[in-house]
Every structure is written in structure tokens, then in C-alpha cells.
Design a protein around this motif. Structure first.
Motif, mmCIF file in Angstrom:
data_model
loop_
_atom_site.group_PDB
_atom_site.id
_atom_site.type_symbol
_atom_site.label_atom_id
_atom_site.label_comp_id
_atom_site.label_asym_id
_atom_site.label_seq_id
_atom_site.Cartn_x
_atom_site.Cartn_y
_atom_site.Cartn_z
ATOM 1 N N UNK A 1 -7.408 -1.874 -2.228
ATOM 2 C CA UNK A 1 -6.429 -1.827 -1.145
ATOM 3 C C UNK A 1 -5.825 -0.425 -1.051
ATOM 4 N N UNK A 2 -5.633 0.050 0.200
ATOM 5 C CA UNK A 2 -5.095 1.378 0.451
ATOM 6 C C UNK A 2 -3.734 1.268 1.135
ATOM 7 N N UNK A 3 -2.732 1.890 0.523
ATOM 8 C CA UNK A 3 -1.381 1.940 1.068
ATOM 9 C C UNK A 3 -1.217 3.313 1.723
ATOM 10 N N UNK A 4 -1.031 3.358 3.035
ATOM 11 C CA UNK A 4 -1.143 4.603 3.788
ATOM 12 C C UNK A 4 0.233 5.064 4.253
ATOM 13 N N UNK A 5 0.526 6.366 4.011
ATOM 14 C CA UNK A 5 1.802 6.914 4.476
ATOM 15 C C UNK A 5 1.617 8.324 5.023
ATOM 16 N N UNK A 6 2.640 8.788 5.762
ATOM 17 C CA UNK A 6 2.690 10.173 6.264
ATOM 18 C C UNK A 6 4.140 10.626 6.222
ATOM 19 N N UNK A 7 4.582 11.378 7.210
ATOM 20 C CA UNK A 7 5.963 11.853 7.239
ATOM 21 C C UNK A 7 6.897 10.869 7.921
ATOM 22 N N UNK A 8 6.452 10.299 9.041
ATOM 23 C CA UNK A 8 7.311 9.407 9.823
ATOM 24 C C UNK A 8 6.741 8.005 9.979
ATOM 25 N N UNK A 9 5.450 7.838 9.736
ATOM 26 C CA UNK A 9 4.765 6.573 9.969
ATOM 27 C C UNK A 9 3.762 6.650 11.095
ATOM 28 N N UNK A 10 3.881 7.676 11.978
ATOM 29 C CA UNK A 10 2.992 7.737 13.141
ATOM 30 C C UNK A 10 1.546 7.971 12.732
ATOM 31 N N UNK A 11 1.292 9.021 11.963
ATOM 32 C CA UNK A 11 -0.081 9.300 11.537
ATOM 33 C C UNK A 11 -0.613 8.210 10.624
ATOM 34 N N UNK A 12 0.269 7.641 9.805
ATOM 35 C CA UNK A 12 -0.153 6.549 8.920
ATOM 36 C C UNK A 12 -0.606 5.345 9.729
ATOM 37 N N UNK B 1 -6.012 -2.526 4.172
ATOM 38 C CA UNK B 1 -4.964 -1.521 4.290
ATOM 39 C C UNK B 1 -3.570 -2.136 4.390
ATOM 40 N N UNK B 2 -2.595 -1.328 3.996
ATOM 41 C CA UNK B 2 -1.181 -1.619 4.208
ATOM 42 C C UNK B 2 -0.550 -0.363 4.801
ATOM 43 N N UNK B 3 0.162 -0.514 5.891
ATOM 44 C CA UNK B 3 0.869 0.595 6.510
ATOM 45 C C UNK B 3 2.251 0.738 5.887
ATOM 46 N N UNK B 4 2.545 1.911 5.328
ATOM 47 C CA UNK B 4 3.897 2.212 4.872
ATOM 48 C C UNK B 4 4.621 2.855 6.050
ATOM 49 N N UNK B 5 5.367 2.049 6.765
ATOM 50 C CA UNK B 5 6.052 2.530 7.964
ATOM 51 C C UNK B 5 7.449 2.974 7.564
ATOM 52 N N UNK B 6 7.527 4.191 7.022
ATOM 53 C CA UNK B 6 8.794 4.702 6.512
ATOM 54 C C UNK B 6 8.751 6.221 6.512
ATOM 55 N N UNK B 7 9.917 6.829 6.558
ATOM 56 C CA UNK B 7 10.006 8.278 6.510
ATOM 57 C C UNK B 7 9.791 8.762 5.078
ATOM 58 N N UNK B 8 9.008 9.801 4.941
ATOM 59 C CA UNK B 8 8.744 10.355 3.616
ATOM 60 C C UNK B 8 10.048 10.794 2.951
ATOM 61 N N UNK B 9 10.984 11.305 3.734
ATOM 62 C CA UNK B 9 12.253 11.772 3.184
ATOM 63 C C UNK B 9 13.075 10.656 2.541
ATOM 64 N N UNK B 10 12.742 9.414 2.841
ATOM 65 C CA UNK B 10 13.472 8.282 2.275
ATOM 66 C C UNK B 10 12.811 7.715 1.022
#
Length: 457
Positions: free
Chosen positions: A405-416, A430-439
Motif C-alpha cells: 500500500x502507498x500513502x501519497x502526500x505533497x505540499x497541499x494535497x493537490x499533486x497527491x 493507494x491512500x491519499x494524505x489530504x493534508x498540508x505538509x506544514x501540518x
């Protein structure tokens, strides 16, 4: 003299309508020229001249069509090898536009034949610098070719200094790039306006006394740029045709299903969370917004048949944005409910979580975190232990990803969100990490920066 700014936030660029109250010069118009024409009507002026600062690498110009539509003189560098009729202009030449005097200044660097324009009305002065002098920096110098980058960077250093020397310190500065465009380089300031005088005290290209240091620093900080750029200069040199902004007749359910089953590019324009919860199996997520055309143009193989799926408003806006980068005549299926669009088609979903939903321990297990930010973002700060595959490299590097399983993230969630849909389409869990990297750190995710781990457990 009045300067009207036509902003294209989707590409980080600006076009300009400069007029004397009667006639106007348009500089670096985008392909959807109706916005320029609306500005001219609103100002009550007639477009008599259109000018290009350079053969653009990040968008299709509307200059040729705008000039033809208004019987305007089309000012293009005499040295540019274009195949269409234009009014050639060269360094030092001056053209009258009503009460305005327009002087061309050779400013090679962004391209070999780049021009800037200094406009005077006898009292005010404005400098239109294209991809030369930007707010806080300069246009990137590597788009022509790797073998030209060093020479063009030296050219850029000399050009902006010459331009600043020929203009008055109080002259307004109006660049085309530098507002989020990948055509800019270095520490662009993010300012909304500036003058030549302000740049003389703040722009590293004008304050660094060591040309070799400037050149080395700028080249060292050049980053990846969208793959569709390779097609823009070719189209602009040949003379692009008009943009077709009409929304096509909607596809029926049967044809939409056929395209999905054939593996064609069916792009869902809804927001990523809505896509994650329910979407047509085989479709991919590029939620409509300011980054839409940049990333779709970057990721999708050039020339592929494209079908847009979404609300009429989103489809209409997407067609306009895509026309600016030469992606013409996409098909469309109008609607936001996957079950309504194709009642017999398979519907898929994948989980969407915040940082607090990411397992604390993944090493050695069947799960992996995939960071799809660009390499320079990853180098600056990252989640401990992830795999970094930038979004624009994802499709050719699918085999590089770990199993499980792949947990995918970016800076804001858009590219992820885009990456998660592409991975699911390729058969991955897949799992989308819909969160800001800064958090991430505040949520207890361990981070690394400059090779040193930091952050909470």
C-alpha cells in the motif's frame, strides 16, 4: 499613458494593454485574446500594435491572431525565424503608438532574441521586460537548450543591467513572468508591482557585483519545468491559430465507457476528496483550479486524446486553460455524479486521510509513504523514510515504487490527489494524505531537514 494588466494566474504570467486614451499596444497576449479585447473596449481604445518580447516557452501566444483581427502591426524581433507576416523590429528601433514612443531594447538571456520595450509618453516611462528583469530576479536561462545555458546566463546578467541603465529609476516595471511561472528563476519577490529604481536596490541580478557568482548561483538553482514547454516555442514560431473555446457536445454513456475501457485519458475535474470517495474506474483526478493546466500538461503524454468530466463551468474553464498551452479540442462528459454519467460503468474509490490517519510505523511493513513533491522541496524538508518520486516523473517510474500500500502526500494535497489516481489506475493500492505538509510535524509525524531528523514521535 495607462497600463492595464491582464493576469493569467493559472500560468503565473501577465499580458499588458498600454494606451494613450485613444490607441493601444498589447504586449505578450495569451491565446485567449477575448480578455484583451474586453479590456480595450472597457478603456474605449483601438488596438493598433501588438508586440512580443520573445518566442514564448510556457504558453501559446495570441499575438498573431489578435493582430490579424484588428489589422494591427505585429512587432516581433527581426532575428526570430518566424514563418508569418510581422513588422520586424530590432534593438534600438522606436515605434510610435499614438502619443506613445515604444523603444526596443535587446535583452538576451531568457532567449537569444529576447526584447524588452521602454514606453514613454513624454512624462511617464514604463518598462515591459518579458522574461528578462523580473521582480527580485530574472527569467530562467535553460529553456533554449543545455548547451546554451551558461552563455545565456551571462547574457542575462548583462542585459538586465543595460535595461536598468537605459530606463529612468522611476519607470514602472512590467514583466511577463515571475508571478508563479516556471519561466522565472531565482528568488522572485512575489511583489505585485515595482520600479526600476526598486530593483536596483533589491534584485540580485543588479546588486551582485560578481558576474561569475551570479551565473553559478542562478544555474545551481534551476529546477525542473513542465514537459509541454518543449512544444510551445515550435508552435509560436510557426504561428498558432485561434483558440477554440467552445464546449463540445457531451459524450454519451456508451462512448465514455468505451474510452475508459480503452485506457484513454478521462480526466475528472472535481475536487480530489470527491474523486477519492467515488469516481469512474480508470479516470484520473485533476481537480480544476489554478494548477490544473500546468500539471495536466506536464503529466499527460503530449498528443493523447483527452476527455474532460465535470460540471459545465469547470469544463468550460478547463478548455480555456488548456488552449493556452496548445491542448486543443478535448471532448467532454458533463456531470459530477459518476453513476449518472455512465450507469453501467464500474465505480472506484480510495481512502483519504489527514496526517493523524497515517500509521506511525511503516518501515519493514507492507506500506510506504510516497512524496510526490519536486526534488528540491523534498531536499529541504521531508517526512522521515519516504520514497520521493516527483509527480511529473511518476508514470515513467512506476516500477521504482515499493510493493504494498502507498500513502501519497505533497505540499497541499493537490499533486497527491493526482498521483493517487494515477497509481490506482495503474493497479496500485493507494491512500491519499489530504493534508498540508506544514501540518505534519504538529500531527506527530517525524520530519527530516538537511539530513537531520527533527519533529515529534
Amino acid at each position: 499613458m495607462d497600463v492595464i494588466v491582464i493576469e493569467t494566474t493559472q500560468l503565473g504570467d501577465r499580458s499588458y494593454l498600454v494606451h494613450d486614451g485613444s490607441v493601444a499596444l498589447v504586449i505578450d497576449p495569451q491565446r485567449d485574446t477575448d480578455r484583451v479585447e474586453a479590456a480595450a473596449r472597457g478603456a474605449g481604445v483601438r488596438i493598433t500594435h501588438v508586440a512580443e518580447t520573445h518566442i514564448h516557452n510556457d504558453y501559446i501566444t495570441g499575438g498573431l491572431e489578435l493582430a490579424r483581427a484588428h489589422g494591427a502591426s505585429y512587432l516581433v524581433n527581426a532575428a526570430d525565424p518566424v514563418t508569418f507576416e510581422r513588422q520586424p523590429i530590432a534593438d534600438g528601433q522606436t515605434v510610435r503608438v499614438g502619443a506613445l514612443s515604444v523603444k526596443a531594447v535587446a535583452t538576451p538571456g531568457h532567449t537569444h532574441t529576447h526584447l524588452s520595450f521602454i514606453v514613454n509618453d513624454g512624462e511617464q516611462q514604463a518598462v515591459f521586460s518579458g522574461g528578462s528583469l523580473l521582480y527580485g530576479s530574472v527569467g530562467r536561462t535553460d529553456l533554449v537548450g543545455t548547451e546554451d545555458t551558461l552563455g545565456l546566463t551571462h547574457d542575462q546578467y548583462a542585459s538586465v543591467r543595460r535595461l536598468a541603465g537605459e530606463a529612468a529609476p522611476g519607470a514602472g516595471l512590467f514583466p511577463t513572468h515571475g508571478f508563479g511561472s516556471f519561466c522565472s528563476s531565482g528568488p522572485a519577490s512575489g511583489a505585485g508591482s515595482s520600479t526600476i529604481g526598486a530593483q536596483l536596490t533589491s534584485n540580485h541580478a543588479l546588486t551582485d557585483p560578481d558576474e561569475d557568482h551570479f551565473v553559478q548561483e542562478l544555474i545551481a538553482n534551476l529546477t525542473a519545468y513542465p514537459s509541454y514547454y518543449a512544444h510551445m516555442g515550435v508552435a509560436n514560431t510557426a504561428g498558432p491559430g485561434p483558440a477554440d473555446l467552445t464546449v463540445p457536445e457531451a459524450l454519451d454513456a456508451g462512448e465514455l465507457m468505451r474510452r475508459l475501457e480503452a485506457g484513454e485519458w478521462v480526466v475528472d475535474l472535481r475536487r480530489r476528496v470527491a474523486f477519492a470517495s467515488s469516481h469512474l474506474k480508470g479516470s484520473v483526478s485533476f481537480g480544476y483550479g489554478n494548477s490544473f493546466s500546468t500539471y495536466l500538461g506536464w503529466v499527460m503524454p503530449w498528443g493523447e486524446q483527452l476527455t474532460l468530466v465535470g460540471s459545465r463551468a469547470d469544463v468550460e474553464n478547463a478548455i480555456r486553460d488548456l488552449a493556452r498551452i496548445g491542448v486543443d479540442s478535448p471532448d467532454a462528459a458533463l456531470g459530477t455524479d459518476p453513476h449518472f454519467l455512465a450507469p453501467r460503468a464500474a465505480v472506484a474509490s480510495f481512502p483519504c486521510v489527514g496526517w493523524d490517519g497515517v500509521p506511525a510505523t511503516r518501515s519493514g511493513g507492507a506500506d510506504a509513504v510516497v512524496d510526490v513533491r519536486r526534488t528540491e522541496e523534498y531536499a529541504a524538508s521531508r517526512v522521515a523514510g519516504p520514497v520521493n518520486v516527483p509527480l511529473h516523473e511518476l508514470l515513467p517510474r512506476l516500477a521504482d515504487l515499493p510493493v504494498g500500500r502507498l500513502w501519497v502526500h505533497c505540499t497541499s494535497g493537490y499533486r497527491a490527489g493526482i498521483a493517487a489516481s494515477l497509481l490506482q489506475r495503474a493497479g496500485r493500492d493507494v491512500v491519499l494524505i489530504d493534508a498540508r505538509f506544514d501540518d505534519a510535524e504538529a500531527a506527530g509525524i517525524q520530519l527530516e531537514k538537511s539530513g537531520v531528523a527533527f519533529g515529534g514521535g
